[in-house]
Enzyme design. Structure first.
Site, PDB file in Angstrom:
ATOM      1  N   LEU A  68       0.775  -1.132  -0.051  1.00  0.00           N
ATOM      2  CA  LEU A  68       0.035   0.043  -0.034  1.00  0.00           C
ATOM      3  C   LEU A  68       0.910   1.449   0.073  1.00  0.00           C
ATOM      4  CD1 LEU A  68      -2.672  -1.138   2.697  1.00  0.00           C
ATOM      5  CD2 LEU A  68      -2.713  -1.424  -0.114  1.00  0.00           C
ATOM      6  N   ASP A  76      -0.754  -9.494  -5.251  1.00  0.00           N
ATOM      7  CA  ASP A  76       0.686  -9.366  -5.146  1.00  0.00           C
ATOM      8  C   ASP A  76       1.001  -7.674  -5.733  1.00  0.00           C
ATOM      9  OD1 ASP A  76       3.275  -9.385  -4.629  1.00  0.00           O
ATOM     10  OD2 ASP A  76       3.982 -10.415  -6.353  1.00  0.00           O
TER      11      ASP A  76
END
Lengths: 428, 348
Positions: free
Chosen positions: A65, A307
Site C-alpha cells: 500500500l 501481489d
C-alpha cells in the site's frame, strides 16, 4: 442504515450459495440472505440488482500500500480506494514497508491510516525477523498482540536455515500463520527472468525453478518439524504445486497462493523486453502456468492474490533487468479472475472461493463471506459490462500494469464496506 | 490464451527496411545481404583498402559506451570517419549516470545536441531496445552490444568474413566453441547463420557454459570438442572471461584448454580448408593455441578489417533507408494533395 439488495445472483462459496435472491444488511452487517426480508426489517434504501451478481468483498493476501515509506508509490488512502474499485475489501499488507513493520509502532501507524481511509480492512502482516534481514527475530508476540494477522518475510526469504528453524519454532506456540516466499538467493543469483527458451534467446540472466523448489523443500521440512501453520506465497513453478500437494496429502498444515498474473501471463510475454512484465517470482513457462491453473482447480492452491506492487514511474523506465519487479493488481484481480472463468479455466465457485472464503479462513478472519452477522462487505458486478483497462482510469498511484489495454467483460458497479457504499462506478 | 508468441519488430520502418539495428532476430535474408553487399562496395578490390566516402557528411553520430570497450569502439569510430560523419564518443560509466542522472535524461540530453544516430553499448540485455523505444522518431539506434543479448555488427562482420573466404554462408557447417551462455556475440552469430541458411550450427562447451534451452536457439549441442569439430567448414572460438572461473562454472583455464582449447591436432578434424575465427581479443593457451591463432587457417585479423567496412555498411544502409522513407512520405503527401486539387477542379 438498513439496506436491501434485491434480485441479485448471489455467489457466496462460504455457504454454497449461488442463486438469485435478496441481501438484507443492517448496522454494517449481513442481516440475512433470502427471498423474504427478516421480521421487522424495513429498508432505508433498496437497490434493484436484477441481472447483477453479488460476491463477498475480496480478500487479498498480498498487496503493498506504499505506506509507510516511499519505496513504493501510493498511500494507504489511495491504494484502498483502488482496492474497492476492484471489489477488494480486505487487504493484507506485507511488512516490506519503510520502516519495516517489525514493531507495534509501525503496525499501529498502518492501522491508524487505514481507519482514517475507512474504505477497506487493512490487515498488517508483521516481519518475522528484524528489518527483514533474516538474522534476529522480531517481537513476534507483540506484533500479533498489536493486530498483525500473520508473519512473513515479504520478498526477502530467510536464507539461513537455522534462523528460519528458530523463527518457526518460536512462532509455533502462538496461534498464527507464517507466510513464506520460497527463493534461494544463491540460486537466484542475479537472475531476472525464468530460465527458459526466452531467457536463452534474449540473454536475460536466468532464474532457475530450483531457486524456488529447493527453498520450498527446505521450508517444508522445517515447517513439519516445528508443527507451525504455514502459508506459501506466490508459487510460480509446476514442481512447487506437486510438492505442496504431497505435503497436504501427508497432513501438513500448509496452504499456498499464486499471484493472478502468473495464471494469465508467461515467459513469452517477456519477448519484447517490456519491463512491465518484470515480476518476482518471474513469469515462467506455459507448462508452469497450466500447472498453476490446475492447482487452483484441484484446490492444491488455496488462494489467488494480487501481489499489488505500485511503483514509481522511473522504477519501470529502465532496461528490463534494471527495472524494479512488480505489477499493480488490486483493480484487475477480480476482472482477471472473471476472465479465467469466461475462458473456461476455472468455474465460478472455485474462482470466487479463492479470492474470498479461503484466504479469510487462512487468516482466521470473519470477512470473505456473506453469512449472517458477518461484515457487510460485498461487490455488485455487472456481468455483461464490457470495459477496457486504460491507463488514465487507474486509481492506484502506481501505473505499472501489463494489463493496460486489455478488454474485460464484467465490471464492479458498487462496493460496500461494513454496509456503506465505498465505490460506485463512474462516480469516484 | 493471451501469450504473444512473436514480438513485433521495432527495428523496421513503415517500408519494412532497417531503422535501427538492435538484433538480427526477426530480420530477413535480404536485410543481411544488403548490408554485406554494401560492405563489399567499400573495399577497394585491388588494394583491399577501405575507401573514404561522403555518405554521412553532415550527420551526427554519438557513440555511447556504458560499458568499456576498446576494439568495438575504435572500429565504430573509424567507420564513422570513413563515412565523413561528425562523431562524438562518450564513456558514460564515468560521467553523467554516476552523478545520479537517469539513463533516459542522459539520452534525451544528447538527443537535444542534434544526434542523428546513437551507437550504444550497455551491460543490460535489452538496453538497445529500451533506447530505441524512447528516442525521437528521426534518431537511429545501433546496438554495439547489450548484456548477453546481442552484438549484431560483430555477427555481420563474421558473416562477411565467411562469405569472403567461402563464397557463401549457405550450406556450411559451423561450430562455435566455448562460453556460449554469456556471449551476446554467439547469440547474434547463431541468428545470422540461420538467416543465411548455414547447413548446421553446432555449439561446443561444458553444460555450465551453455544456455538452459539451446534448442530455442536452433543449434546442435556437443560437449566433446573432437566430436563437434568433425567435418566443419568454419570454427568460431569464443573468448573465455575470467569471471567464469570465479563463479565456479569451470575449474581452471588450464583444464578448459585441455578439454576445449583449439589445437592443431583438433583443427585437423575439421575439413582441410576450414577457417578459424575469433571475435578477439584472444586468450592464447586458454581457448586457442598460438600455432592455430597465427596459422594459415586463421582469419582473425581479417575479421577486424572487415569490421570497419561492415559497420560503415550498417550505418549507411540505415541512413539511406531513412532518406528513402522521407521521399516516400513526401511523394504520398504530394499525390494526396494532387488528388485533392483534382477533386476541387472537377467537382462532381
Amino acid at each position: 442504515m438498513r439496506l436491501a439488495i434485491l434480485n441479485a445472483r448471489v455467489i457466496d462459496p462460504s455457504q454454497d450459495l449461488d442463486k438469485v435472491t435478496n441481501i438484507y444488511m443492517a448496522r454494517g452487517r449481513i442481516a440475512e440472505i433470502g427471498d423474504e426480508a427478516p421480521e421487522g426489517f424495513s429498508a432505508d434504501q433498496e437497490i434493484d440488482a436484477t441481472g447483477k451478481w453479488v460476491v463477498p468483498g475480496l480478500v487479498d493476501l498480498q498487496a503493498r500500500l506504499g505506506e509507510p515509506g516511499s519505496i513504493f508509490a501510493g498511500s494507504i488512502a489511495s491504494e484502498t480506494r483502488a482496492a474497492v474499485a476492484g471489489g477488494v475489501t480486505t487487504i493484507c499488507c506485507p511488512p516490506d514497508t519503510n520502516p519495516v513493520n517489525d514493531t507495534q509502532a509501525v503496525t499501529e501507524l498502518i492501522q491508524r491510516r487505514a481507519r482514517q481511509a475507512a474504505t477497506a480492512y487493512v490487515m498488517p502482516i508483521g516481519a518475522l525477523t528484524q528489518g527483514l534481514e533474516g538474522k534476529l527475530l522480531s517481537g513476534i508476540y507483540s506484533l500479533i498482540e498489536g493486530g498483525c494477522v500473520a508473519l512473513s518475510q515479504a520478498n526477502r526469504p530467510v536464507q539461513s536455515a537455522l534462523t528460519l528453524k528458530n523463527a518457526l519454532e518460536y512462532t509455533a506456540s502462538l496461534d498464527t500463520v507464517v507466510m513464506l516466499r520460497c527463493e534461494d538467493q544463491d540460486l537466484k543469483n542475479n537472475g531476472v527472468a525464468h530460465d527458459g527458451p526466452v531467457a536463452s534467446r534474449l540473454g536475460l540472466p536466468p532464474i532457475t525453478p530450483a531457486a524456488e523448489t529447493s527453498a520450498l523443500a527446505r521450508d517444508l521440512v522445517l515447517v513439519e518439524e516445528s508443527g507451525i501453520r504455514a502459508h506459501f506465497s506466490q508459487l510460480s513453478c509446476a514442481r512447487s504445486v506437486e510438492m505442496i500437494a504431497e505435503a497436504k496429502k501427508r497432513g501438513l498444515p500448509v496452504t499456498c497462493d499464486v499471484a493472478i498474473h502468473q495464471l494469465l501471463l508467461s515467459e513469452m510475454d517477456v519477448l519484447s523486453f517490456n519491463s512491465l512484465f518484470h515480476v518476482s517470482p518471474p513469469l515462467r513457462s506455459l507448462r508452469d502456468r497450466d500447472a498453476l491453473l490446475a492447482g487452483v482447480r484441484s484446490g492444491v492452491i488455496d488462494a489467488i492474490v494480487s501481489d499489488h506492487t505500485p511503483l514509481h514511474r522511473d522504477d519501470k523506465l529502465l532496461p528490463f533487468g534494471e527495472s524494479q519487479p512488480g505489477i499493480i493488481g488490486l483493480e484487475t484481480l477480480l476482472p482477471l479472475v472473471l476472465k479465467l472463468v469466461q475462458e473456461g479455466q476455472l468455474d465460478i465457485t472455485t474462482a470466487i472461493k479463492a479470492v474470498t472464503q479461503t484466504p479469510a479462513e487462512i487468516l482466521q478472519i470473519p470477512t470473505g463471506s456473506l453469512q449472517t452477522s458477518r461484515p457487510a462487505d460485498l461487490a455488485i458486478i455487472d456481468p455483461e459490462g464490457i470495459w477496457t483497462f486504460d491507463k488514465d482510469s487507474i486509481i492506484s498511484e502506481g501505473k505499472n500494469s501489463p494489463f493496460i489495454g486489455w478488454e474485460f467483460i464484467g465490471k464492479v458497479e458498487q462496493t460496500f464496506f461494513q454496509g456503506r457504499p465505498v465505490y460506485k462506478n463512474n462516480e469516484v | 490464451m493471451t501469450a504473444r508468441l512473436t514480438a513485433p519488430n521495432p527495428q523496421l520502418n513503415e517500408l519494412g527496411k532497417l531503422k535501427h539495428l538492435l538484433t538480427l532476430e526477426g530480420l530477413k535474408q535480404h536485410h543481411l545481404t544488403e548490408i554485406l553487399d554494401t560492405a563489399e562496395s567499400f573495399i577497394d578490390p585491388n588494394t583491399n583498402k577501405i575507401k573514404k566516402v561522403p555518405l554521412l557528411r553532415g550527420k551526427s553520430i554519438m557513440n555511447l559506451f556504458f560499458e568499456p570497450s576498446t576494439r568495438t569502439r575504435t572500429t565504430f569510430e573509424i567507420a564513422e570517419k570513413r563515412l565523413s560523419a561528425d562523431i562524438e564518443s562518450l564513456d558514460i560509466q564515468t560521467s553523467a549516470t554516476k552523478k545520479g542522472e537517469s539513463l533516459l535524461d542522459t539520452l534525451w540530453n544528447l538527443q537535444a545536441m542534434q544526434a542523428d544516430m546513437f551507437v550504444i553499448r550497455h551491460a543490460e540485455s535489452g538496453a538497445a531496445h529500451f533506447f530505441a523505444q524512447h528516442v525521437a522518431p528521426h534518431v537511429h539506434v545501433l546496438n554495439a552490444g547489450d548484456g548477453q543479448h546481442a552484438h549484431p555488427t560483430q555477427a555481420l562482420l563474421d558473416m562477411f568474413t565467411i562469405r569472403k573466404k567461402k563464397g557463401d554462408v549457405f550450406d556450411l557447417k559451423v561450430a562455435i566453441v566455448g562460453d556460449i551462455l554469456h556471449s551476446r556475440v554467439v547469440r547474434s552469430q547463431i541468428q545470422a547463420l540461420s538467416i543465411l541458411e548455414a547447413r548446421e550450427i553446432r555449439v561446443i562447451g561444458p553444460k555450465t557454459l551453455l544456455p538452459e534451452h539451446p534448442e530455442a536457439l536452433g543449434v546442435h549441442v556437443y560437449h566433446d570438442i573432437e566430436e563437434g569439430l568433425k567435418d566443419v567448414d568454419v570454427i568460431i572460438m569464443v573468448r573465455l572471461q575470467n569471471e567464469r572461473m570465479k563463479s565456479a562454472l569451470i575449474p581452471s583455464e588450464k583444464e578448459f584448454f585441455k578439454r576445449y582449447g583449439l589445437t592443431e591436432k583438433r583443427l585437423a578434424l575439421a575439413k582441410p580448408d576450414a577457417i578459424v575465427m575469433h571475435p578477439g581479443p584472444i586468450n592464447r593457451g586458454v581457448e586457442i593455441d598460438s600455432a592455430v591463432a597465427d596459422g594459415p587457417q586463421s582469419v582473425i585479423l581479417e575479421q577486424v578489417t572487415y569490421g570497419i567496412a561492415v559497420r560503415m555498411a550498417v550505418m549507411s544502409v540505415i541512413m539511406s533507408n531513412a532518406a528513402q522513407l522521407a521521399q516516400h512520405q513526401a511523394e504520398q503527401e504530394q499525390s494526396a494533395l494532387a488528388e485533392e486539387n483534382a477533386e476541387m477542379e472537377n467537382p462532381q
